[in-house]
Structures are given as C-alpha cells and as structure tokens.
Design a protein around this motif. Structure first.
Motif, PDB file in Angstrom:
ATOM      1  N   VAL A 103     -52.167  64.693   0.003  1.00 14.69           N
ATOM      2  CA  VAL A 103     -51.861  65.717   0.990  1.00 14.69           C
ATOM      3  C   VAL A 103     -51.883  65.066   2.373  1.00 14.69           C
ATOM      4  O   VAL A 103     -52.875  64.464   2.764  1.00 14.69           O
ATOM      5  CB  VAL A 103     -52.886  66.875   0.932  1.00 14.69           C
ATOM      6  N   PRO A 104     -50.774  65.180   3.110  1.00 17.57           N
ATOM      7  CA  PRO A 104     -50.738  64.587   4.444  1.00 17.57           C
ATOM      8  C   PRO A 104     -51.785  65.233   5.351  1.00 17.57           C
ATOM      9  O   PRO A 104     -52.076  66.416   5.235  1.00 17.57           O
ATOM     10  CB  PRO A 104     -49.332  64.903   4.946  1.00 17.57           C
ATOM     11  N   THR A 105     -52.332  64.452   6.255  1.00 15.14           N
ATOM     12  CA  THR A 105     -53.361  64.971   7.157  1.00 15.14           C
ATOM     13  C   THR A 105     -52.795  65.345   8.519  1.00 15.14           C
ATOM     14  O   THR A 105     -53.519  65.881   9.355  1.00 15.14           O
ATOM     15  CB  THR A 105     -54.469  63.915   7.350  1.00 15.14           C
ATOM     16  N   ASP A 106     -51.510  65.089   8.747  1.00 16.48           N
ATOM     17  CA  ASP A 106     -50.928  65.353  10.061  1.00 16.48           C
ATOM     18  C   ASP A 106     -50.015  66.577  10.073  1.00 16.48           C
ATOM     19  O   ASP A 106     -49.140  66.693  10.918  1.00 16.48           O
ATOM     20  CB  ASP A 106     -50.179  64.113  10.545  1.00 16.48           C
ATOM     21  N   LEU A 107     -50.206  67.521   9.165  1.00 14.90           N
ATOM     22  CA  LEU A 107     -49.389  68.722   9.135  1.00 14.90           C
ATOM     23  C   LEU A 107     -49.821  69.666  10.251  1.00 14.90           C
ATOM     24  O   LEU A 107     -51.001  69.715  10.614  1.00 14.90           O
ATOM     25  CB  LEU A 107     -49.528  69.427   7.784  1.00 14.90           C
ATOM     26  N   PRO A 108     -48.891  70.440  10.789  1.00 14.47           N
ATOM     27  CA  PRO A 108     -49.260  71.389  11.840  1.00 14.47           C
ATOM     28  C   PRO A 108     -50.059  72.560  11.261  1.00 14.47           C
ATOM     29  O   PRO A 108     -49.982  72.864  10.071  1.00 14.47           O
ATOM     30  CB  PRO A 108     -47.901  71.866  12.366  1.00 14.47           C
ATOM     31  N   GLY A 109     -50.821  73.221  12.114  1.00 13.55           N
ATOM     32  CA  GLY A 109     -51.566  74.398  11.689  1.00 13.55           C
ATOM     33  C   GLY A 109     -52.686  74.063  10.726  1.00 13.55           C
ATOM     34  O   GLY A 109     -53.155  72.929  10.653  1.00 13.55           O
ATOM     35  N   LEU A 110     -53.119  75.081  10.000  1.00 12.39           N
ATOM     36  CA  LEU A 110     -54.200  74.941   9.036  1.00 12.39           C
ATOM     37  C   LEU A 110     -53.717  75.356   7.658  1.00 12.39           C
ATOM     38  O   LEU A 110     -52.829  76.202   7.532  1.00 12.39           O
ATOM     39  CB  LEU A 110     -55.381  75.844   9.426  1.00 12.39           C
ATOM     40  N   SER A 111     -54.317  74.781   6.622  1.00 13.75           N
ATOM     41  CA  SER A 111     -54.057  75.281   5.275  1.00 13.75           C
ATOM     42  C   SER A 111     -54.737  76.642   5.166  1.00 13.75           C
ATOM     43  O   SER A 111     -55.586  77.010   6.000  1.00 13.75           O
ATOM     44  CB  SER A 111     -54.622  74.332   4.229  1.00 13.75           C
ATOM     45  N   VAL A 112     -54.387  77.399   4.160  1.00 15.28           N
ATOM     46  CA  VAL A 112     -55.017  78.705   3.960  1.00 15.28           C
ATOM     47  C   VAL A 112     -56.524  78.525   3.775  1.00 15.28           C
ATOM     48  O   VAL A 112     -57.328  79.260   4.364  1.00 15.28           O
ATOM     49  CB  VAL A 112     -54.381  79.446   2.755  1.00 15.28           C
ATOM     50  N   ALA A 113     -56.932  77.522   3.006  1.00 19.12           N
ATOM     51  CA  ALA A 113     -58.358  77.273   2.784  1.00 19.12           C
ATOM     52  C   ALA A 113     -59.060  76.894   4.082  1.00 19.12           C
ATOM     53  O   ALA A 113     -60.175  77.354   4.360  1.00 19.12           O
ATOM     54  CB  ALA A 113     -58.545  76.184   1.735  1.00 19.12           C
ATOM     55  N   GLU A 114     -58.418  76.041   4.894  1.00 17.33           N
ATOM     56  CA  GLU A 114     -59.014  75.642   6.174  1.00 17.33           C
ATOM     57  C   GLU A 114     -59.145  76.838   7.115  1.00 17.33           C
ATOM     58  O   GLU A 114     -60.157  77.004   7.800  1.00 17.33           O
ATOM     59  CB  GLU A 114     -58.172  74.545   6.841  1.00 17.33           C
ATOM     60  N   ALA A 115     -58.109  77.675   7.159  1.00 18.99           N
ATOM     61  CA  ALA A 115     -58.149  78.859   8.017  1.00 18.99           C
ATOM     62  C   ALA A 115     -59.245  79.813   7.561  1.00 18.99           C
ATOM     63  O   ALA A 115     -59.963  80.389   8.382  1.00 18.99           O
ATOM     64  CB  ALA A 115     -56.787  79.559   8.009  1.00 18.99           C
ATOM     65  N   ALA A 116     -59.384  79.969   6.253  1.00 20.73           N
ATOM     66  CA  ALA A 116     -60.429  80.848   5.718  1.00 20.73           C
ATOM     67  C   ALA A 116     -61.808  80.319   6.095  1.00 20.73           C
ATOM     68  O   ALA A 116     -62.684  81.081   6.534  1.00 20.73           O
ATOM     69  CB  ALA A 116     -60.291  80.969   4.200  1.00 20.73           C
ATOM     70  N   ALA A 117     -62.016  79.018   5.956  1.00 19.71           N
ATOM     71  CA  ALA A 117     -63.310  78.424   6.305  1.00 19.71           C
ATOM     72  C   ALA A 117     -63.581  78.560   7.801  1.00 19.71           C
ATOM     73  O   ALA A 117     -64.698  78.881   8.210  1.00 19.71           O
ATOM     74  CB  ALA A 117     -63.349  76.961   5.876  1.00 19.71           C
TER      75      ALA A 117
END
Length: 167
Positions: A103-117
């Motif tokens: 999984v690339p680490t330079d994607l914009p925004g947050l993943s759903v899991a990251e946003a939830a956390a």
C-alpha cells in the motif's frame, strides 16, 4: 531415562523453576523466564516428534489440534509433512513477514480505517459521515490498476480533485 526436551528448553524450564522458589524475585524476570520457556517449547524438536508419534498412532489432526490449542488446519500446516516441507513453509512465512506493505504511503487523504481511528469512531461511522456530507470520499486509482478509498474533510483541497465516489 532419555530426556526428550532439548538442552535449551531444559535450561529455560530450570530457570523458571528456580524463580518459583525465589519469592523475592522480580516480576519482570518471571515474565521473561515464562516467555523464554514458551519460545523454547514452541521450537523444541520434542513437539514435532510428539506430533509425528501421534500421527503414526492414527490420532486425528482434530485431536492433535485440541491438545496443542490450535485449529486442525493450523496444526497440520505447522507440523504436517516432511522436515523439508515444514522448513519451506516456515521460510516462506518469514519472507512474507519482512516484505514491505504494497500500500503506497503517499496517497492523499486518509484511509477509512485511518479516518475512523483519528475521529475515534468505527469505519461504519465514517461511511455514515460521507453519506451525510461531513466527509468526502473518493477512490484513488494508481497507474498499475490498484484502487484505494480515501476520505477527506469537506472543503479540503484534495477532496474535490478527481472523480468523487459514494461510500
């Protein structure tokens, strides 16, 4: 009588037993000794020999698994087959465990899991916030075809870029 435990396991067991009588011993030292014995037992050839003896005696994998605290497929994966087959499976597992995430680490925004956390809520709550318009989600597709759902606060610069997608 021949000992069936390896010298390493025997030493770990003796260390733990010595702490058993040392009432003033450090709790951390006891924990280290317990973990050391667990590790030694997991790696001890006596375990594999006992499993092979059980298989030779026509004991089912379900019974072996129950005796070891595993599920039958896990027990069979760990101890089934020849030494070479077992070694190859373990080596493949070690290679997978050190492989970096794809999984690339330079994607914009947050993943759903990251946003939830970050918000202290569940992933389902994030999807509800997207439906309510509090958050914006879009799918980012990489040139190699991999796609990732990303989440942005409403009004964030990256939220409007590219096609929006519903959660």
């Amino acid at each position: 009588m021949d000992l069936f435990l390896s010298a390493t396991t025997t030493a770990a067991l003796q260390r733990l037993l010595s702490l058993q009588v040392d009432v003033g011993g450090s709790p951390l030292e006891r924990l280290r000794a317990i973990r050391s014995l667990q590790t030694a037992l997991e790696q001890d050839p006596a375990t594999l020999m006992a499993v092979r003896d059980a298989v030779s005696a026509k004991v089912s994998w379900d019974e072996i698994a129950a005796a070891t605290g595993l599920k039958a497929p896990a027990a069979k994966w760990r101890w089934g087959g020849t030494d070479e087959e077992i070694s190859a499976r373990l080596e493949a597992g070690r290679k997978r465990s050190v492989r970096p995430s794809s999984v690339p680490t330079d994607l914009p925004g947050l993943s759903v899991a990251e946003a939830a956390a970050a918000r202290g809520v569940s992933a389902q709550a994030i999807y509800l916030q997207v439906r309510r318009g509090t958050l914006v989600s879009r799918t980012v597709t990489l040139p190699d075809g991999r796609s990732y759902k990303r989440v942005f606060p409403v009004g964030a610069p990256d939220a409007a870029a590219g096609p929006a997608s519903e959660a």
